[in-house]
Design an enzyme around this catalytic site. Structure first.
Site, mmCIF file in Angstrom:
data_model
loop_
_atom_site.group_PDB
_atom_site.id
_atom_site.type_symbol
_atom_site.label_atom_id
_atom_site.label_comp_id
_atom_site.label_asym_id
_atom_site.label_seq_id
_atom_site.Cartn_x
_atom_site.Cartn_y
_atom_site.Cartn_z
ATOM 1 N N HIS A 55 0.785 -1.213 0.140
ATOM 2 C CA HIS A 55 0.065 -0.236 -0.017
ATOM 3 C C HIS A 55 0.663 1.009 0.177
ATOM 4 O O HIS A 55 0.524 1.999 -0.739
ATOM 5 C CB HIS A 55 -0.923 -0.189 1.108
ATOM 6 C CG HIS A 55 -1.901 -0.865 1.070
ATOM 7 N ND1 HIS A 55 -2.560 -2.274 2.346
ATOM 8 C CD2 HIS A 55 -2.539 -1.431 -0.128
ATOM 9 C CE1 HIS A 55 -3.060 -3.049 1.391
ATOM 10 N NE2 HIS A 55 -3.369 -2.177 0.249
ATOM 11 N N GLU A 91 -15.532 -0.861 -6.108
ATOM 12 C CA GLU A 91 -14.815 -2.366 -5.928
ATOM 13 C C GLU A 91 -16.607 -3.156 -6.389
ATOM 14 O O GLU A 91 -17.088 -2.660 -5.952
ATOM 15 C CB GLU A 91 -14.952 -2.082 -4.149
ATOM 16 C CG GLU A 91 -15.072 -3.797 -3.370
ATOM 17 C CD GLU A 91 -14.178 -4.356 -4.480
ATOM 18 O OE1 GLU A 91 -12.905 -4.834 -4.023
ATOM 19 O OE2 GLU A 91 -14.217 -5.543 -5.067
ATOM 20 N N ASP A 117 -18.455 -2.870 -11.905
ATOM 21 C CA ASP A 117 -17.332 -2.786 -12.080
ATOM 22 C C ASP A 117 -16.292 -2.308 -12.687
ATOM 23 O O ASP A 117 -16.224 -0.824 -13.807
ATOM 24 C CB ASP A 117 -17.601 -4.045 -13.335
ATOM 25 C CG ASP A 117 -16.627 -5.035 -14.784
ATOM 26 O OD1 ASP A 117 -16.894 -6.062 -14.526
ATOM 27 O OD2 ASP A 117 -15.287 -4.585 -13.978
ATOM 28 N N ASP A 119 -6.304 -1.562 -8.677
ATOM 29 C CA ASP A 119 -5.560 -2.632 -6.728
ATOM 30 C C ASP A 119 -5.952 -3.529 -7.271
ATOM 31 O O ASP A 119 -7.734 -4.045 -6.171
ATOM 32 C CB ASP A 119 -5.534 -1.744 -5.933
ATOM 33 C CG ASP A 119 -5.462 -2.092 -4.560
ATOM 34 O OD1 ASP A 119 -5.872 -1.913 -3.265
ATOM 35 O OD2 ASP A 119 -4.768 -4.034 -4.934
ATOM 36 N N THR A 159 -7.230 -7.912 -8.019
ATOM 37 C CA THR A 159 -6.254 -9.382 -8.068
ATOM 38 C C THR A 159 -6.069 -9.580 -9.435
ATOM 39 O O THR A 159 -5.755 -8.713 -10.279
ATOM 40 C CB THR A 159 -7.708 -9.841 -8.360
ATOM 41 O OG1 THR A 159 -8.451 -9.781 -8.941
ATOM 42 C CG2 THR A 159 -8.883 -9.974 -6.651
ATOM 43 N N ASP A 160 -5.647 -11.019 -9.571
ATOM 44 C CA ASP A 160 -4.597 -11.068 -10.378
ATOM 45 C C ASP A 160 -5.736 -11.470 -12.080
ATOM 46 O O ASP A 160 -6.970 -10.826 -12.086
ATOM 47 C CB ASP A 160 -4.752 -12.759 -10.781
ATOM 48 C CG ASP A 160 -3.642 -12.576 -9.229
ATOM 49 O OD1 ASP A 160 -2.987 -13.522 -8.571
ATOM 50 O OD2 ASP A 160 -2.166 -11.216 -9.393
ATOM 51 N N PRO A 208 -13.253 -11.941 -11.648
ATOM 52 C CA PRO A 208 -13.237 -10.248 -11.926
ATOM 53 C C PRO A 208 -12.688 -10.088 -12.602
ATOM 54 O O PRO A 208 -12.588 -8.479 -13.153
ATOM 55 C CB PRO A 208 -14.002 -10.267 -10.100
ATOM 56 C CG PRO A 208 -13.427 -11.104 -9.716
ATOM 57 C CD PRO A 208 -12.558 -12.442 -10.366
HETATM 58 N N1 SAM Z 1 -3.484 -5.935 -3.104
HETATM 59 C C1 SAM Z 1 -4.299 -6.997 -3.658
HETATM 60 C C2 SAM Z 1 -3.247 -8.335 -4.612
HETATM 61 O O1 SAM Z 1 -2.370 -7.024 -5.218
HETATM 62 O O2 SAM Z 1 -3.482 -8.470 -5.299
HETATM 63 C C3 SAM Z 1 -5.476 -6.748 -4.562
HETATM 64 C C4 SAM Z 1 -6.235 -5.892 -3.671
HETATM 65 S S1 SAM Z 1 -8.007 -5.344 -3.443
HETATM 66 C C5 SAM Z 1 -8.261 -7.419 -2.139
HETATM 67 C C6 SAM Z 1 -7.986 -6.450 -5.065
HETATM 68 C C7 SAM Z 1 -10.266 -6.300 -5.309
HETATM 69 O O3 SAM Z 1 -10.611 -6.083 -6.591
HETATM 70 C C8 SAM Z 1 -10.581 -7.408 -5.050
HETATM 71 O O4 SAM Z 1 -11.985 -7.138 -3.995
HETATM 72 C C9 SAM Z 1 -11.277 -7.533 -5.751
HETATM 73 O O5 SAM Z 1 -13.191 -8.021 -5.719
HETATM 74 C C10 SAM Z 1 -11.230 -6.255 -6.878
HETATM 75 N N2 SAM Z 1 -11.843 -6.800 -8.331
HETATM 76 C C11 SAM Z 1 -11.919 -7.244 -8.638
HETATM 77 N N3 SAM Z 1 -12.295 -7.332 -10.389
HETATM 78 C C12 SAM Z 1 -12.668 -6.429 -10.438
HETATM 79 C C13 SAM Z 1 -13.315 -5.121 -10.777
HETATM 80 N N4 SAM Z 1 -13.673 -5.833 -12.661
HETATM 81 N N5 SAM Z 1 -13.559 -4.466 -10.607
HETATM 82 C C14 SAM Z 1 -13.755 -3.618 -9.790
HETATM 83 N N6 SAM Z 1 -13.455 -4.237 -8.302
HETATM 84 C C15 SAM Z 1 -12.872 -6.105 -8.297
#
Ligand code: SAM
Length: 280
Positions: free
Chosen positions: A62, A106, A137, A155, A157-158, A162
């Protein structure tokens, strides 16, 4: 009976953490959400069993995803955070009085509510007045914006499930459009070490370069992420992340950070040869 959380970092490599207590486990319409408590890393969040955030090492990620861009442009007022449901990125942004508006997009409301309950260390600033949360989204949200934000932080996910849409050409093109003329895009940019992550990194980098005149990568060591060698993308319309750094100005803000400092800022952009070759 011992309980262990294990994540596969490659077909031949696994990473495990001994778990004291499994605090939360739910399936949302997007992913499986688990929160566990461990001796070594404190409370941690996984999504579809992939490590997201731990109390012990979240400060590294962060700090680096927020303070690098914030130290380059002193006039950042409007920020869009896509993903980031644990709240750590928002928490670091709220340290800047200059920031007037933080839009957090989110996709999964259950992630935010679980983190508010079990990870207050990262979620503690999500109710600040400056923070607007949109449970949407990010790919769709950013289509609606034009020339509005000073900074977009992805920030996510991979790039599967989603998060897949947040690594596409369309998404990066729409981020470019949503940013104003001095806009900066920073994203969680995967890792150069294991094959599957290195491929995502290469692809994302190629796509971002199609839109932004200045694109650099920087790195940090994150113990709980695959290989620990993690990269961030810095894409900008105007600012160079090193030439544009005004160390004195940032240091005079007296912002308290556990990982980031301006020397580290400059050093983090010095990439190993194998990473440079991967990107060439
Ligand atoms: N720091 C973490 C990492 O590097 O993997 C990521 C933290 S945060 C928990 C990742 C967030 O992205 C998740 O809560 C997930 O629900 C969100 N996310 C995934 N796809 C998304 C999308 N298309 N739009 C908005 N949020 C999304």
């Amino acid at each position: 009976m011992e309980l262990w959380y294990t994540e596969e970092h490659s077909p031949d490599v696994r990473f495990s953490i001994r778990v004291d207590k499994h605090l939360y486990s739910e399936k949302s319409s997007f992913q499986r959400i688990d929160i566990m408590k461990s001796n070594e890393f404190g409370v941690f969040l996984t999504l579809d069993s992939l490590m997201m955030v731990t109390e012990k090492d979240e400060f590294i990620y962060h700090d680096m995803i927020v303070h690098v861009p914030m130290a380059v442009n002193p006039n950042i007022k409007k920020v869009l955070v896509i993903g980031g449901g644990d709240g750590g990125t928002v928490r670091e942004l709220t340290k800047y009085n200059s920031v007037q508006e933080i839009d957090l997009v989110e996709i999964d409301e259950m992630v935010v509510s679980a983190c508010r309950k079990y990870l207050p260390q990262t979620a503690c600033k999500l109710s600040e007045d400056r923070v607007n949360i949109f449970y949407e989204d990010g790919l769709k949200f950013v289509r609606k914006k034009e020339g509005y934000y000073d900074l977009i932080i992805v920030d996510s996910t991979d790039p599967f499930g989603p998060g897949e849409g947040l690594f596409t050409k369309e998404f990066y093109g729409n981020c470019y459009k949503a940013l104003n003329d001095w806009g900066i895009l920073v994203n969680q940019h995967e890792s150069p070490y294991y094959k599957v992550y290195a491929e995502s990194l290469k692809l994302a980098n190629e796509r971002i370069k199609q839109f932004f005149p200045i694109t650099k990568l920087y790195q940090a060591h994150i113990p709980t992420y695959p290989s620990g060698h993690w990269l961030f993308g810095f894409a900008s319309k105007k600012f160079d992340p090193i030439d544009g750094l005004d160390e004195g100005r940032w240091n005079n803000l007296r912002i308290k950070t556990k990982y980031y400092n301006t020397e580290l800022h400059k050093g983090s952009f010095a990439l190993p040869n194998y990473v440079k070759e991967l990107l060439s």
